[in-house]
Write an enzyme that holds these catalytic residues in place. Structure first.
Site, mmCIF file in Angstrom:
data_model
loop_
_atom_site.group_PDB
_atom_site.id
_atom_site.type_symbol
_atom_site.label_atom_id
_atom_site.label_comp_id
_atom_site.label_asym_id
_atom_site.label_seq_id
_atom_site.Cartn_x
_atom_site.Cartn_y
_atom_site.Cartn_z
ATOM 1 N N GLY A 40 0.701 -1.628 0.179
ATOM 2 C CA GLY A 40 0.132 0.367 -0.412
ATOM 3 C C GLY A 40 1.221 1.579 0.561
ATOM 4 N N GLY A 179 10.898 21.186 10.712
ATOM 5 C CA GLY A 179 10.763 21.475 9.846
ATOM 6 C C GLY A 179 9.828 20.966 9.861
ATOM 7 C CB ILE A 181 8.367 15.925 9.408
ATOM 8 C CG1 ILE A 181 7.923 15.213 7.537
ATOM 9 C CG2 ILE A 181 8.303 14.292 10.444
ATOM 10 C CD1 ILE A 181 8.752 14.186 7.442
ATOM 11 C CG LEU A 183 7.346 22.690 13.430
ATOM 12 C CD1 LEU A 183 7.570 23.649 12.468
ATOM 13 C CD2 LEU A 183 7.480 22.813 14.470
ATOM 14 C CD GLU A 184 2.568 16.557 9.818
ATOM 15 O OE1 GLU A 184 2.503 15.395 10.192
ATOM 16 O OE2 GLU A 184 2.094 16.905 9.315
ATOM 17 N N GLY A 268 14.580 15.405 7.620
ATOM 18 C CA GLY A 268 14.235 15.467 6.244
ATOM 19 C C GLY A 268 14.009 14.418 5.632
ATOM 20 C CG ASP A 309 7.570 10.739 -1.595
ATOM 21 O OD1 ASP A 309 7.512 11.481 -2.223
ATOM 22 O OD2 ASP A 309 7.674 9.755 -0.928
ATOM 23 C CG HIS A 443 -24.289 30.000 9.492
ATOM 24 N ND1 HIS A 443 -23.255 30.686 9.496
ATOM 25 C CD2 HIS A 443 -25.059 30.152 10.155
ATOM 26 C CE1 HIS A 443 -23.438 30.907 11.189
ATOM 27 N NE2 HIS A 443 -24.249 30.687 11.545
#
Length: 458
Positions: A40, A179, A181, A183-184, A268, A309, A443
């Site tokens: 996957g 970066g 990642i 900070l997540e 990275g 990637d 709304h």
């Protein structure tokens, strides 16, 4: 027996989707994946899905499990179990979606090129050679391991994959890298209850973002108790009794020490080409180690393509999916679709609240010579944010003063990962900012905040 119409190396988003399309056209297809834990691809197994599962559950931890660290640890353990169940289910579904098709064969083993038409597969029990006229490389990216003293010996060092495999919540977490990642994970683990320190080698926090947006993000992270340090160069790590020690240089000269229970490397990722023996196939790499491709994703060998990637560029699952569309159009369409069609690609950083952005920043627009207008407002102005009690953040848009078209949009707010797509569609279709300013939204929703945001254009 081992001759195929196509060989795909890597079970990622682009490759697996292309495999299904080719099998549907009557092709005989070989899918090679070196690990049974990666059916996957990256997103499902070690990136988007597991990390966002934990991020979502961490938001509940912040609200309901502050009374003791033991309760936080117990909640984290359950969150990891829930994440593992989700990933296992999706992995199995993805495997059978291909393996159950008559024209598909899934090989689990290490692939390497013998020539531009031949791929060797080293499996647990045997090694075989597969041949095909068309080969597709979809091997993704791997974490970059920085050159830090002791990093290979310290038992408390993790990357984003291995940290999410730990069932015990670290009380103290040091993250090397500031970066997206990093900070997540900082936001996520702070929500779970960890004491988080981010050591960022960069001199400026989130240098790609406008300073007003970056400052708001940093304030929000610090309000969670996250300790952020810029211009911090990690020198060494080592195990200590009950934890680990990190030594870093602050501003290039002042040595500092921090004690921790876990160290996350978030420095990275690089294209995963090691061991493929691309030279035997005649496939060339660029200066960053990514596979060189043209706008149709063909490598230096026309019968070999690279997707996802491994070819460099933005590392997003939806880019890999669009790679599939480009290749499919060459194989079964008119061949006109290409990477130059991609403009205004949005992205989201799943901190809490998430940051989502598309197009140009204010600084980028000015450098490119645009005459611009700016719209900016606090998230607290949104009725939806108020009723959800998620009022942190800021919204900003950049508008071309001459054409009145939207040049860029930055949304640091709850549900931004959903509503950024509205801004992107308006940009993609060439709408003026007034289209969103005057649009009728339901709304109370976060999307209606575009009415108020673009009312602020000046």
């Amino acid at each position: 027996m081992n001759k195929y119409d196509a060989i795909i190396i890597g079970f990622g988003k682009g490759g697996k989707t292309l495999a299904g399309a080719m099998e549907g056209q009557g092709w005989k297809v070989a899918m090679i994946e070196q690990s049974a834990n990666m059916y996957g691809g990256t997103c499902i197994n070690i990136a988007c899905i597991p990390s966002k599962s934990l991020a979502y559950q961490s938001e509940h931890a912040e609200s309901f499990h502050r009374e003791s660290f033991q309760n936080q640890k117990a909640y984290y353990h359950k969150a990891i179990s829930s994440k593992d169940e989700l990933v296992s289910s999706l992995r199995s579904k993805n495997y059978h979606k291909l393996s159950d098709k008559g024209g598909m064969t899934v090989f689990t083993g290490k692939a390497s090129f013998e020539s531009s038409r031949e791929v060797k597969v080293e499996m647990q029990d045997e090694t075989i050679i597969l041949t095909a006229e068309r080969i597709f490389i979809n091997t993704g990216a791997v974490p970059i391991v920085p050159n830090i003293e002791g990093i290979g010996e310290c038992h408390r060092v993790y990357d984003s994959t291995t940290l999410m495999e730990q069932t015990e919540l670290p009380k103290r977490l040091v993250i090397v890298g500031g970066g997206y990642i990093g900070l997540e994970f900082a936001s996520m683990y702070a929500n779970f209850g960890s004491e988080v320190t981010v050591l960022d080698g960069a001199k400026e926090f989130l240098g790609r973002e406008d300073r007003d947006i970056a400052e708001e993000i940093l304030k929000t992270l610090e309000d969670k108790g996250i300790q952020y340090q810029s211009n911090a160069k990690v020198q060494s790590v080592k195990d200590m009794e009950g934890g680990a020690q990190v030594i870093y240089l602050l501003d290039g000269e002042h040595p500092e020490t921090v004690q921790t229970d876990a160290i996350l490397l978030a420095t990275g990722r690089k294209p995963n080409t090691e061991g493929l023996h691309l030279d035997k196939a005649g496939v060339t790499l660029d200066e960053k180690g990514a596979i060189q491709v043209d706008k149709h994703l063909q490598t230096s060998v026309p019968r070999i393509w690279a997707m996802g990637d491994v070819k460099g560029g933005p590392q997003f699952t939806y880019i890999s999916l669009d790679d599939y569309r480009i290749v499919k159009d060459q194989l079964f369409g008119d061949g006109t679709r290409n990477t130059e069609d991609r403009v205004n690609i949005p992205y989201s950083v799943f901190i809490d609240p998430p940051l989502s952005r598309v197009g140009l920043t204010e600084e980028e627009a000015r450098k490119q010579g645009f005459q611009i207008k700016i719209a900016k407002m606090p998230v607290a102005a949104s009725p939806r944010a108020q009723l959800m009690k998620e009022t942190e953040g800021i919204l900003k848009a950049v508008v071309d003063a001459e054409t009145e078209q939207i040049l860029g949009c930055a949304l640091f707010c709850t549900e931004s990962s959903e509503i950024i797509n509205i801004a992107q569609i308006a940009m993609q279709t060439g709408q003026k900012y007034t289209f969103l300013r005057d649009h009728i939204f339901t709304h109370p929703t976060m999307s209606e905040i575009f009415n108020d945001l673009f009312e602020q254009v000046k």
